[in-house]
Structures are given as structure tokens and as C-alpha cells.
Design a protein around this motif. Structure first.
Motif, PDB file in Angstrom:
ATOM      1  N   THR A  77       1.078  -0.925  -0.374  1.00  9.19           N
ATOM      2  CA  THR A  77       0.427   0.198  -0.195  1.00  9.19           C
ATOM      3  C   THR A  77       1.271   1.711   0.211  1.00  9.19           C
ATOM      4  O   THR A  77       0.846   2.443  -0.566  1.00  9.19           O
ATOM      5  CB  THR A  77      -0.665  -0.237   1.467  1.00  9.19           C
ATOM      6  OG1 THR A  77      -1.966  -0.912   0.621  1.00  9.19           O
ATOM      7  CG2 THR A  77      -1.520   1.091   1.358  1.00  9.19           C
TER       8      THR A  77
ATOM      9  N   GLN B 100      -0.785   2.921  -3.588  1.00  5.41           N
ATOM     10  CA  GLN B 100      -2.350   2.608  -4.305  1.00  5.41           C
ATOM     11  C   GLN B 100      -2.759   1.779  -3.104  1.00  5.41           C
ATOM     12  O   GLN B 100      -2.519   1.160  -1.266  1.00  5.41           O
ATOM     13  CB  GLN B 100      -2.532   1.824  -5.318  1.00  5.41           C
ATOM     14  CG  GLN B 100      -2.380   2.137  -6.289  1.00  5.41           C
ATOM     15  CD  GLN B 100      -2.074   1.598  -7.350  1.00  5.41           C
ATOM     16  OE1 GLN B 100      -3.184   0.771  -7.766  1.00  5.41           O
ATOM     17  NE2 GLN B 100      -0.884   1.158  -7.910  1.00  5.41           N
ATOM     18  N   THR B 101      -4.216   1.752  -2.404  1.00  5.25           N
ATOM     19  CA  THR B 101      -5.145   0.985  -1.586  1.00  5.25           C
ATOM     20  C   THR B 101      -4.979  -0.536  -2.100  1.00  5.25           C
ATOM     21  O   THR B 101      -4.477  -0.819  -3.484  1.00  5.25           O
ATOM     22  CB  THR B 101      -7.068   1.112  -1.368  1.00  5.25           C
ATOM     23  OG1 THR B 101      -7.307   0.801  -2.399  1.00  5.25           O
ATOM     24  CG2 THR B 101      -7.249   2.730  -0.746  1.00  5.25           C
TER      25      THR B 101
ATOM     26  N   ASN C 235      -6.480  -2.893  -1.491  1.00  4.64           N
ATOM     27  CA  ASN C 235      -7.798  -3.369  -2.526  1.00  4.64           C
ATOM     28  C   ASN C 235      -7.402  -3.460  -4.027  1.00  4.64           C
ATOM     29  O   ASN C 235      -8.047  -4.456  -5.075  1.00  4.64           O
ATOM     30  CB  ASN C 235      -9.098  -3.320  -2.164  1.00  4.64           C
ATOM     31  CG  ASN C 235     -10.041  -4.106  -0.417  1.00  4.64           C
ATOM     32  OD1 ASN C 235      -9.346  -4.834  -0.720  1.00  4.64           O
ATOM     33  ND2 ASN C 235     -11.287  -3.541  -0.553  1.00  4.64           N
ATOM     34  N   ASN C 236      -7.563  -2.273  -4.633  1.00  2.00           N
ATOM     35  CA  ASN C 236      -7.313  -1.512  -6.054  1.00  2.00           C
ATOM     36  C   ASN C 236      -6.887  -2.120  -6.512  1.00  2.00           C
ATOM     37  O   ASN C 236      -6.349  -2.504  -7.790  1.00  2.00           O
ATOM     38  CB  ASN C 236      -6.852   0.106  -6.078  1.00  2.00           C
ATOM     39  CG  ASN C 236      -6.578   0.900  -6.991  1.00  2.00           C
ATOM     40  OD1 ASN C 236      -7.900   0.896  -7.873  1.00  2.00           O
ATOM     41  ND2 ASN C 236      -5.660   0.885  -7.558  1.00  2.00           N
ATOM     42  N   TYR C 237      -4.879  -2.027  -6.143  1.00  3.07           N
ATOM     43  CA  TYR C 237      -3.968  -2.518  -6.278  1.00  3.07           C
ATOM     44  C   TYR C 237      -3.756  -4.377  -7.033  1.00  3.07           C
ATOM     45  O   TYR C 237      -3.609  -5.354  -7.940  1.00  3.07           O
ATOM     46  CB  TYR C 237      -2.541  -2.342  -5.847  1.00  3.07           C
ATOM     47  CG  TYR C 237      -1.221  -2.624  -6.238  1.00  3.07           C
ATOM     48  CD1 TYR C 237      -0.519  -2.111  -7.347  1.00  3.07           C
ATOM     49  CD2 TYR C 237      -0.438  -4.151  -6.485  1.00  3.07           C
ATOM     50  CE1 TYR C 237       0.695  -2.364  -7.731  1.00  3.07           C
ATOM     51  CE2 TYR C 237       0.973  -3.955  -6.715  1.00  3.07           C
ATOM     52  CZ  TYR C 237       0.562  -3.662  -7.535  1.00  3.07           C
ATOM     53  OH  TYR C 237       1.897  -3.859  -8.345  1.00  3.07           O
TER      54      TYR C 237
ATOM     55  N   ASN D 295      -7.585  -5.802  -6.712  1.00  5.66           N
ATOM     56  CA  ASN D 295      -7.811  -6.052  -8.241  1.00  5.66           C
ATOM     57  C   ASN D 295      -7.734  -5.473  -9.317  1.00  5.66           C
ATOM     58  O   ASN D 295      -7.841  -6.636 -10.596  1.00  5.66           O
ATOM     59  CB  ASN D 295      -9.345  -5.232  -7.887  1.00  5.66           C
ATOM     60  CG  ASN D 295      -9.944  -5.169  -7.065  1.00  5.66           C
ATOM     61  OD1 ASN D 295      -9.828  -6.571  -6.498  1.00  5.66           O
ATOM     62  ND2 ASN D 295     -10.840  -4.596  -6.539  1.00  5.66           N
ATOM     63  N   THR D 296      -6.935  -4.460  -9.629  1.00  5.67           N
ATOM     64  CA  THR D 296      -6.334  -4.554 -11.192  1.00  5.67           C
ATOM     65  C   THR D 296      -5.068  -5.203 -11.671  1.00  5.67           C
ATOM     66  O   THR D 296      -4.927  -5.733 -12.705  1.00  5.67           O
ATOM     67  CB  THR D 296      -5.441  -2.605 -11.473  1.00  5.67           C
ATOM     68  OG1 THR D 296      -5.054  -2.247  -9.971  1.00  5.67           O
ATOM     69  CG2 THR D 296      -7.153  -1.719 -11.248  1.00  5.67           C
TER      70      THR D 296
END
Length: 355
Positions: A192, A197-198, A200-202, A204-205
Motif C-alpha cells: 500500500t 494505492q489501496t 484492494n485497488n492494487y 483488483n487491477t
């Protein structure tokens, strides 16, 4: 006469060449990857594999007896068995428990290949000092790799999976002791901070969306736990079967994959980067400092590597058989162990399909 001999010679050459170029065995089946979106997923029958149909029902009976909610077998990415019990279905989410550690290990590898982190750097380089209750000199011994390999030297005196500084106390110098510990979660904080980035965002992408998983991270007690469908767990297993590649896309560097799924330190031979490894000369269990001789699951293939979670959440990957096996459910034997005799008997039942 010479014309007849020449004609026979030509026929002989033709037959010989035809015999040499015609395959005597069926070509190796190509790997299959289900589409990123939608519910389409190719299947393969028990009979087409020359497996034993008579072994199927004993396996299913055992799974149901042992509180299973879902079970899948993939061969070369195709579904051979997919069974649900007790109201579970293809659309039901369930928790991975500690099997989800391997998701964190995978994202750590992706963050390293993108240049955000270095495994050999100390954790405090990314999240600052004071993240443990250790003296600074001892805290600074702990690297990202120590978190990946369960060799941080930390212990949780209250044994409640707490990872706040007051819970993370000194037991041994980093790298000198293997002990199963929730402190690996600090890798999520490292990523993080490093990526800005959060988590979750990292995640997921870089992983979830690229291989068509569903699911989300939820907080349960002091744990960050992933929840998804069984098919999403199978997608992740398929990615690992293919050494970090999804179809023609490289998601995870193959060198990192190789390191993650081989012995990572000299204390517990059966542990990689948050992956458990079968077929080693000895192993440690999560609950003990004892060393046991032999393979963790002697009834399973030696090249099997696995993600194991509380209440018997399982991802088994067997490269030699192009196989991924998924089990989700409640605890098999009224205990909360991630590894037990359930694994041994289950693999006796699975092996009966093809032996």
C-alpha cells in the motif's frame, strides 16, 4: 524388373515416412483458460481421461461426510469434477482463510517485478520504524522476505493474530526461527505504501480482474480474509499451475513463481513464499516447532504445492498431472487446523480416480 524394384522401393519409402510422421499417441492437450467474463468453462469427462468412474462416488461421499461445501478438479484448465453440497453453489462466496496468504504472496511478487519493492529490503523502509515492539536494531533485521517465509522471529504472546506493535514481540532474530504467524499481513501495508494505492485497488487491477476472479477482502477479527466463489479460487489455482501466466499474458514473473513454490529457507523444507510444499524430506506444522520426517501428505504427488486455510480451505496444484483441486467448506474434523489427516485420506480418494 528394375522398374518393379524401383516402384517397390518408392512404396517402401512412402510407407516408412508415413509411419515416422504419423503420431503414435494423442498429442498433449493444450492448456485451457476460461473467458475473463461470463460463466462459460469447458469441461472434460471422467471417461475421456480413462479415470475410474467407480471411484467418483466414494470421493463424493467422503467430501459430504467431511462438511464440504464445494469441490473442483481441473485438468489442463478444464473442469473434470465440480460438486456442491449443503446449499452451496457456483455463485456462493466463501472465505479462503489462510489459503488467501498465497494471494498476498502473489501480489508481493507483482509489486517487486514492477519495481515498487525489494524482497531483501527491511520492512521499516516502507512502513516506518516502530511497527513492532522490538528494539530498532532487531526490528531492522526483518525484511519483506522474512514475512514471506514465516521467519520474522516475532511472536504474538496473546495468540490472537494481532499485528499491532504491542502484540509483535521478540522471540528470535529474523531468519533464525520458522513460526507460522499473522505478521505476513504487514506485506499488505508495505505494498500500500510502496504503490501509493489501496490494497484492494492494487490487488483488483493487478490480479483479480486480469484472470476473471470475483470476490473481495473483508476484515474478520484481526485478519484480512478473501472471500470468493469456488470458481474464482480455481482460476487462481490455474494461474499458478501455469507458472503465473494466464493464456498469453504474464501476470507473475516466472522466476518469482519458482522461488515461491520451492523451499524458501533451511528450517522448514515444506514452505515456500506462503505456499506449502509436498514431497520434501521433512516439515514443520503451523502449531509446533517440531520437525517431522517425510512428506506432509504422503498419499499425494510429491510435486504438489498448496494453499491451506483454517477449516480446511484448500488449493492443491499438481504440475505433473496438470491438475488443480479446490475444496471449500467447514472444518472436516471438528478442529480448526489447516492441515490434518483429512488431507491424507482425501488424496487417497482422489488418487483412486486415476491409479
Amino acid at each position: 524388373m528394375s522398374k518393379i524394384i524401383n516402384s517397390l522401393f518408392i512404396v517402401f519409402l512412402f510407407v516408412s515416412c508415413s509411419s515416422e510422421t504419423s503420431p503414435t499417441t494423442t498429442p498433449t492437450e493444450t492448456n485451457y483458460f476460461p473467458p475473463i467474463t461470463g460463466t462459460t468453462w469447458e469441461t472434460k469427462s471422467i471417461s475421456s481421461l480413462d479415470w475410474k468412474q467407480t471411484a467418483v462416488q466414494p470421493l463424493l461421499d467422503y467430501l459430504e461426510l467431511k462438511n464440504t461445501k464445494s469441490f473442483m478438479i481441473l485438468i489442463n484448465g478444464r473442469i473434470v469434477m465440480e460438486n456442491y453440497f449443503n446449499g452451496h453453489s457456483t455463485t456462493t462466496n466463501w472465505y479462503w482463510a489462510s489459503a488467501g496468504k498465497t494471494l498476498t504472496a502473489t501480489i508481493t511478487g507483482i509489486a517487486e517485478q514492477e519495481g515498487f519493492i525489494n524482497l531483501n529490503n527491511k520492512v521499516s523502509d516502507y512502513i516506518g520504524t516502530g511497527w513492532t515492539s522490538l528494539p530498532l536494531a532487531k526490528e531492522n533485521l526483518i525484511t519483506n522476505k522474512h514475512l514471506l517465509t514465516m521467519t520474522s522471529g516475532l511472536e504474538d504472546l496473546d495468540n490472537d493474530d494481532c499485528v499491532t506493535p504491542d502484540c509483535l514481540t521478540y522471540k528470535a532474530d529474523a531468519g533464525t526461527r520458522w513460526a507460522y504467524h499473522n505478521v505476513y499481513l504487514k506485506l499488505q501495508d508495505v505494498i500500500t505504501k510502496a504503490t501509493n494505492q489501496t490494497w484492494n485497488n492494487y490487488f483488483n487491477t493487478k490480479l483479480r480482474d486480469k484472470i476473471g476472479m470475483n470476490g473481495t477482502w473483508v476484515t474478520i477479527g484481526n485478519n484480512s480474509v478473501y472471500m470468493s466463489t469456488s470458481r474464482s479460487m480455481a482460476r487462481f489455482g490455474l494461474l499458478m499451475l501455469n507458472k503465473g501466466k494466464w493464456d498469453n499474458n504474464s501476470i507473475l514473473n516466472e522466476n518469482y513463481f519458482a522461488a515461491a513454490t520451492t523451499t524458501s529457507q533451511n528450517i522448514n523444507q515444506a514452505y515456500g513464499y506462503l505456499w506449502w510444499l509436498n514431497g520434501k524430506s521433512s516439515y514443520h506444522l503451523p502449531q509446533s516447532q517440531l520437525q517431522f520426517p517425510g512428506s506432509i501428505i504422503p498419499t499425494a504427488p510429491n510435486d504438489l504445492f498448496m494453499a491451506l486455510g483454517k477449516n480446511d480451505q484448500k488449493i492443491y496444484v499438481v504440475p505433473s498431472k496438470k491438475m488443480v483441486v479446490i475444496r471449500m467448506g467447514d472444518t472436516a474434523d471438528n478442529t480448526n487446523l489447516a492441515l490434518s489427516d483429512f488431507d491424507k485420506i482425501l488424496w487417497q480418494k482422489i488418487s483412486a480416480l486415476y491409479q
